[in-house]
Write a protein that holds these residues in place. Structure first.
Motif, PDB file in Angstrom:
ATOM      1  N   PHE A   1       3.044  17.026  -1.861  1.00 18.53           N
ATOM      2  CA  PHE A   1       2.676  15.616  -1.780  1.00 18.53           C
ATOM      3  C   PHE A   1       3.742  14.848  -1.003  1.00 18.53           C
ATOM      4  N   HIS A   2       3.291  13.977  -0.089  1.00 20.56           N
ATOM      5  CA  HIS A   2       4.166  13.179   0.755  1.00 20.56           C
ATOM      6  C   HIS A   2       3.847  11.708   0.482  1.00 20.56           C
ATOM      7  N   TYR A   3       4.805  10.967  -0.107  1.00 20.33           N
ATOM      8  CA  TYR A   3       4.562   9.610  -0.601  1.00 20.33           C
ATOM      9  C   TYR A   3       5.047   8.576   0.412  1.00 20.33           C
ATOM     10  N   HIS A   4       4.201   7.558   0.621  1.00 19.61           N
ATOM     11  CA  HIS A   4       4.539   6.396   1.436  1.00 19.61           C
ATOM     12  C   HIS A   4       4.083   5.153   0.674  1.00 19.61           C
ATOM     13  N   HIS A   5       4.866   4.072   0.766  1.00 21.11           N
ATOM     14  CA  HIS A   5       4.628   2.907  -0.082  1.00 21.11           C
ATOM     15  C   HIS A   5       4.233   1.691   0.744  1.00 21.11           C
ATOM     16  N   ALA A   6       3.442   0.822   0.113  1.00 22.20           N
ATOM     17  CA  ALA A   6       3.021  -0.433   0.717  1.00 22.20           C
ATOM     18  C   ALA A   6       2.663  -1.398  -0.404  1.00 22.20           C
ATOM     19  N   THR A   7       2.678  -2.689  -0.095  1.00 20.29           N
ATOM     20  CA  THR A   7       2.246  -3.705  -1.058  1.00 20.29           C
ATOM     21  C   THR A   7       0.728  -3.751  -1.098  1.00 20.29           C
ATOM     22  N   PHE A   8       0.155  -3.850  -2.295  1.00 19.87           N
ATOM     23  CA  PHE A   8      -1.297  -3.809  -2.457  1.00 19.87           C
ATOM     24  C   PHE A   8      -1.873  -5.155  -2.897  1.00 19.87           C
ATOM     25  N   GLN A   9      -1.089  -6.221  -2.920  1.00 21.84           N
ATOM     26  CA  GLN A   9      -1.631  -7.523  -3.222  1.00 21.84           C
ATOM     27  C   GLN A   9      -0.886  -8.568  -2.403  1.00 21.84           C
ATOM     28  N   GLY A  10      -1.567  -9.661  -2.159  1.00 19.26           N
ATOM     29  CA  GLY A  10      -1.038 -10.669  -1.270  1.00 19.26           C
ATOM     30  C   GLY A  10      -1.706 -10.596   0.083  1.00 19.26           C
ATOM     31  N   ASN A  11      -1.578 -11.662   0.850  1.00 20.72           N
ATOM     32  CA  ASN A  11      -2.259 -11.730   2.133  1.00 20.72           C
ATOM     33  C   ASN A  11      -1.777 -10.681   3.128  1.00 20.72           C
ATOM     34  N   HIS A  12      -0.527 -10.254   2.972  1.00 19.51           N
ATOM     35  CA  HIS A  12       0.004  -9.269   3.907  1.00 19.51           C
ATOM     36  C   HIS A  12      -0.261  -7.829   3.458  1.00 19.51           C
ATOM     37  N   ALA A  13      -0.931  -7.634   2.313  1.00 27.23           N
ATOM     38  CA  ALA A  13      -1.177  -6.282   1.801  1.00 27.23           C
ATOM     39  C   ALA A  13      -1.999  -5.421   2.758  1.00 27.23           C
ATOM     40  N   PRO A  14      -3.146  -5.900   3.311  1.00 27.75           N
ATOM     41  CA  PRO A  14      -3.927  -5.038   4.218  1.00 27.75           C
ATOM     42  C   PRO A  14      -3.123  -4.546   5.412  1.00 27.75           C
TER      43      PRO A  14
END
Length: 500
Positions: free
Chosen positions: A204-217
């Protein structure tokens, strides 16, 4: 008072404008007086509340008050109208709480809302709208409309089911995981994924991002692209599976994932995308375009484990089938080899027996021929001996009859002749023995026969160029071709040895 329509307002403003134009045409006013007059006109003309549809371009709060930047856009997204709005503290708590209870989301920018407002004007701060209430049902309907329009657009562009048309991965060896950092859903997923990774069955190779807020997409899109690029740079191929997960959340938090650009990127992936967004009732657009959709991140890792377990079971079944087929083929090949070996042995024994018979027959033929020649030579010697003895006896008798004086001479002569005859006989016998074919062949001599007629050749006159002859040796024979015959009766031959 009931709200006035736009035509009535325009008519009243026209009358006021004409009246003011007549009364103030030649009057010079201070700015504050003029703006005070504007404030008075606005209060008199717009002294009622109306429902206004607008988009929240920006939202901030201070001291419990909320300050809006409101706008209206045309179909091309161009702003055609804008103004400020204020939601004062004494109403903000009630209005916002009602909105959040109804929609499950917090009021934020980029939402289209239906506001009950009244117009206000301040000489220093300019024109603004005072917000009295917000209708949550309109916002919910607008979100549903946007969702439906997004689905229709993806369908029209052939993207809605594009990723679902990809075949399920045969073997899941490498999985890219996009998730919020340190999220509870990621922890649940990773707990089971780590146990699976320890077996070496999956990585498994993990990458992170924000999932809420206007900049999430935008962050999620960037994480997907960079994760694919990093993986390809390392392994020179694409991963087997792309997983997008997050834990449960409010409806408003999940609404940030309803983004067309994000949905289109997921749909266009070259590998299957499995989505595990923690929600029970409503779907987000990622559920629509993903290859497979699950309720929670835990169900995603469970599906991966189940897929690998089924793959192992299938492989073991294939292995058993291959082993059985191999055993059957090996047994069949063994039986066939045994039959062929028996047949070869039988043929070999038969050929050896035939060769032994032929060899024994040839030996018997040579032996019989030699015996016949020896017998013939013995008979010739015996006949010669008998003739000599008969002649001697006749001479003896004649001499005895003629003269007694010659008796001793005759006897001696006869004895000498007998001895000579014996020597001659011995010599003839030795000659016969020496000329026995087997002995002659053993001494390096050979017989020559014509290749066609099998006639024995004894003279070079019987030879001619291009003639084929057979050379019989002690242990076999050879075939030769005459190149030419010299005048001194010595033939030159080229030999093509082929023992029979």
């Amino acid at each position: 008072m009931p709200a006035k329509d736009l035509a009535t307002l325009e008519a009243e403003l026209a009358e006021i404008e004409d009246s003011l134009a007549e009364n103030l045409e030649d009057t010079v006013l201070r700015l504050s007086d003029y703006l005070a007059a504007v404030d008075m006109v606005i209060k008199q003309t717009f002294d009622h509340r109306v429902w206004v549809k607008a988009e929240i371009r920006n939202l901030s709060s201070k001291g419990g008050h909320y300050y809006f930047e409101l706008a209206e856009k045309d179909d091309d997204g161009k702003v055609v109208a804008s103004c400020r709005g204020n939601l004062w503290r004494f109403k903000a708590t009630r209005v916002l709480a009602k909105f959040e209870r109804a929609t499950g989301m917090a009021l934020d920018r980029d939402l289209t809302v239906l506001l009950k407002v009244s117009a206000g004007f301040h000489a220093q701060y300019g024109f603004s709208l005072t917000i009295e209430d917000i209708d949550p049902s309109y916002t919910l309907g607008d979100l549903a409309r946007q969702y439906a329009e997004m689905v229709d657009r993806l369908t029209g562009e052939g993207l809605l089911h594009l990723n679902q048309q990809l075949p399920s991965p045969f073997d899941i060896e490498h999985v890219l995981v996009i998730a919020p950092e340190k999220a509870a859903g990621l922890g649940d997923f990773q707990a089971d994924a780590d146990r699976l990774a320890k077996t070496g069955a999956c990585h498994f190779h993990y990458h992170h991002a924000t999932f809420q807020g206007n900049h999430a997409p935008m962050e999620i899109r960037q994480a997907i692209v960079s994760a694919q690029q990093d993986f390809y740079a390392t392994y020179q191929r694409l991963p087997d599976l792309l997983v997008i997960i997050r834990g449960g959340g409010a409806v408003g938090d999940l609404a940030y994932l309803n983004d067309y650009e994000l949905a289109a990127l997921v749909a266009e992936q070259s590998v299957p995308v499995w989505v595990g967004i923690g929600h029970e009732r409503d779907k987000v657009i990622l559920d629509e375009v993903a290859h497979s959709s699950f309720d929670t991140p835990s169900k995603v890792i469970a599906a991966i484990s189940t897929h690998l377990a089924q793959l192992v079971t299938q492989v073991l079944n294939y292995q058993s089938q291959i082993q059985q087929a191999a055993n059957r083929q090996l047994q069949a090949a063994t039986e066939q080899s045994t039959r062929q070996l028996n047949r070869i042995q039988s043929q070999t024994i038969g050929q050896l027996t035939a060769l032994q018979k032929d060899s024994h027959f040839a030996w018997r033929s040579i032996e019989q021929s030699a015996q016949r020649q020896i017998g013939q030579a013995a008979r010739v010697a015996k006949e010669s001996l008998e003739q000599t003895q008969s002649a001697a006896y006749q001479q003896i008798n004649s001499a005895r009859n003629n003269s007694q004086d010659y008796q001793h001479t005759i006897i001696k002569s006869a004895q000498q002749q007998v001895m000579q005859a014996q020597r001659d006989t011995q010599y003839l016998r030795d000659v016969i023995v020496l000329h026995q074919p087997a002995r002659v062949l053993k001494q390096g001599y050979a017989f020559i026969r014509d290749g066609k007629t099998n006639q024995r050749l004894t003279s070079s006159e019987q030879l001619s160029p291009d003639q084929t002859i057979k050379i019989i040796l002690k242990d076999g024979q050879a075939t030769a071709h005459i190149s030419y015959v010299e005048n001194d009766n010595i033939a030159t031959i080229t030999t093509d040895y082929s023992p029979n």
